[in-house]
Scaffold this active site. Structure first.
Site, PDB file in Angstrom:
ATOM      1  N   GLY A 139      -4.225  -4.039   6.230  1.00 15.35           N
ATOM      2  CA  GLY A 139      -3.180  -3.784   7.219  1.00 15.35           C
ATOM      3  C   GLY A 139      -3.372  -2.429   7.862  1.00 15.35           C
ATOM      4  N   SER A 171       0.866  -1.176   0.000  1.00 14.76           N
ATOM      5  CA  SER A 171       0.000   0.000   0.000  1.00 14.76           C
ATOM      6  C   SER A 171       0.903   1.228   0.000  1.00 14.76           C
ATOM      7  CB  SER A 171      -0.881  -0.029   1.250  1.00 14.76           C
ATOM      8  OG  SER A 171      -1.546   1.202   1.415  1.00 14.76           O
TER       9      SER A 171
HETATM   10  O1  OSB Z   1      -6.999   2.039   4.579  1.00 15.18           O
HETATM   11  O2  OSB Z   1      -5.964   0.213   4.353  1.00 15.18           O
HETATM   12  C1  OSB Z   1      -6.055   1.345   4.856  1.00 15.18           C
HETATM   13  C2  OSB Z   1      -2.910   2.088   6.906  1.00 15.18           C
HETATM   14  C3  OSB Z   1      -3.451   2.733   8.005  1.00 15.18           C
HETATM   15  C4  OSB Z   1      -4.814   2.954   8.024  1.00 15.18           C
HETATM   16  C5  OSB Z   1      -5.624   2.514   6.977  1.00 15.18           C
HETATM   17  C6  OSB Z   1      -5.087   1.848   5.892  1.00 15.18           C
HETATM   18  C7  OSB Z   1      -3.694   1.659   5.853  1.00 15.18           C
HETATM   19  C8  OSB Z   1      -3.015   1.037   4.727  1.00 15.18           C
HETATM   20  C9  OSB Z   1      -1.662   0.423   5.010  1.00 15.18           C
HETATM   21  O3  OSB Z   1      -3.426   1.063   3.600  1.00 15.18           O
HETATM   22  C10 OSB Z   1      -1.696  -1.043   4.962  1.00 15.18           C
HETATM   23  C11 OSB Z   1      -0.435  -1.641   5.511  1.00 15.18           C
HETATM   24  O4  OSB Z   1       0.518  -1.797   4.756  1.00 15.18           O
HETATM   25  O5  OSB Z   1      -0.390  -1.968   6.737  1.00 15.18           O
END
Ligand code: OSB
Ligand code: MG
Length: 392
Positions: free
Chosen positions: A308, A153
């Protein structure tokens, strides 16, 4: 899209003896992120990791509360989770021996909301049971995969060149899917550029609720880029407008924030709010709820994947176990430890193979060692709660 395996997941087998939890500990540990992570709701450069452990009969189980410091992704924060665990959940867990996961989740269900706080304790409890019965977490939850496909991500970047660099380097690392965080002003142009350079990759976008239904014509432009999905374009607690949007968009909508539990998942599928669901154990309130959502989607052939929350290795180990269930047929946001932190709290760290998969560990419980020295050295706060019902 079909799910991959024919094997029905087994229900969590927790038919071991009742466990009298003797102690619960919650601690916060500050870990710097290697690079800032920016989403439509803000940017962070470190993570206040919230670990919980539960002890019984000389065994310790570990969990993680994935709440952030600020109520932006959800209303929960590190502060609200501490309060709810200290004043409600820990006393409920310690009040009498826990029979099984259903018993624990029923006790927690009498308190409304605060899913991340509940999940942290459920995770620690399941790790405790797994260690006590010498099983891996994956075995405990009925996992069937020995390796899981993973993606990355990618936060909003200072400029497009930097974004293209990052995409290239994660693809070189082997990640099977690239997810781009988007917001108004950082959407169609950057997606077009990434797609032009990488015509064949699995590519998705995540808006974290940055758009309104009135912007549907703009969102429809994303249909041109053969996206695997668009994650949570609209309001965090909406199902209705997402159903309207899904009815006019070709790209599958995946819901994250809106799916707060099994009932919401059922409703979303019933009214067509999405075609894919992102399951985060924390957001939905623990394994008890995550498994129900998985089973519902699996029975309907609806793809799910593991989201995540920039977890430490402890939360990540639980995510790996969950993602080993047969319905998890799309790459998860379960990246290598080194993608987030200079050093993780577990050893060995989570690594991603050249083929973009992570191995599901076989060892008891998490399957990773918890690095207590490193955790202690970075601990900011600790609180302990003792049970009254000690085994004699
Ligand atoms: O929306 O998936 C999400 C991280 C923090 C809060 C929300 C999100 C995310 C990510 C990161 O997209 C996912 C990861 O690599 O842990
Ligand atoms: Mg998301």
């Amino acid at each position: 899209m079909r799910v991959r395996s024919e094997t029905q997941p087994r229900p969590l087998d927790t038919s071991t003896d009742r466990v009298a939890i003797e102690r619960i500990e919650m601690r916060t540990v500050r870990l710097r992120l290697k690079e800032p992570f920016e989403t439509s709701f803000g940017s962070i450069d470190s993570r206040l990791i919230f670990l919980v452990s539960v002890e019984a009969g000389g065994t310790t189980g570990w969990g993680e509360v994935v709440a952030s410091e600020q109520p932006r992704y959800s209303y929960e924060t590190v502060g609200t989770a501490k309060h709810v665990i200290r004043d409600y959940l820990a006393p409920a867990m310690l009040s009498r021996p826990v029979t099984d996961l259903a018993d624990l989740s029923q006790r927690f269900a009498s308190f409304r909301g605060h899913n991340m706080a509940k999940a942290g304790l459920e995770l620690a409890y399941v790790d405790l049971l797994a260690r006590a019965s010498n099983q891996s977490l994956s075995q405990m939850v009925g996992g069937t995969l020995s390796r899981i496909p993973v993606g990355v991500s990618l936060g909003i970047q200072p400029d497009i060149d930097r974004l293209l660099d990052r995409v290239k380097s994660y693809l070189e690392d082997g990640y099977q899917r690239i997810k781009l965080k988007i917001k108004p002003g950082w959407d169609t142009d950057i997606v077009r550029e990434v797609r032009r350079r990488h015509p064949g990759i699995l590519l998705s976008v995540d808006a974290n609720s940055a758009y309104f239904i009135e912007e549907q014509d703009h969102l429809k432009l994303l249909d041109d880029f053969k996206l695997l999905m668009i994650e949570q374009p609209l309001n965090n607690d909406d199902l209705i407008d997402h159903a309207k949007l899904q009815s006019i968009m070709k790209t599958p909508i995946c819901l994250d924030e809106s799916i707060t539990g099994p009932a919401r998942a059922r409703q979303a599928l019933e009214i067509g709010s999405c075609r894919i669901i992102n399951i985060k154990i924390g957001r939905v309130g623990g394994y008890s709820q995550a498994l129900q959502i998985h089973d519902l989607c699996f029975s309907k052939g609806v793809p799910v994947w593991c989201g995540g929350m920039l977890e430490s290795g402890i939360g990540r180990a639980h995510n790996i176990a969950l993602a080993s269930l047969p319905g998890f047929c799309l790459p998860g946001d379960i990246s290598a430890s080194s993608r987030y932190f200079a050093r993780d709290v577990i050893s060995p760290e989570v690594t991603v193979d050249d083929d973009g998969t992570v191995e599901v560990p076989h060892g008891p419980g998490l399957g990773f060692d918890v690095d207590l020295d490193y955790i202690t050295a970075n601990t900011q706060t600790v609180e302990r709660f003792e049970g009254t019902t000690r085994k004699t």
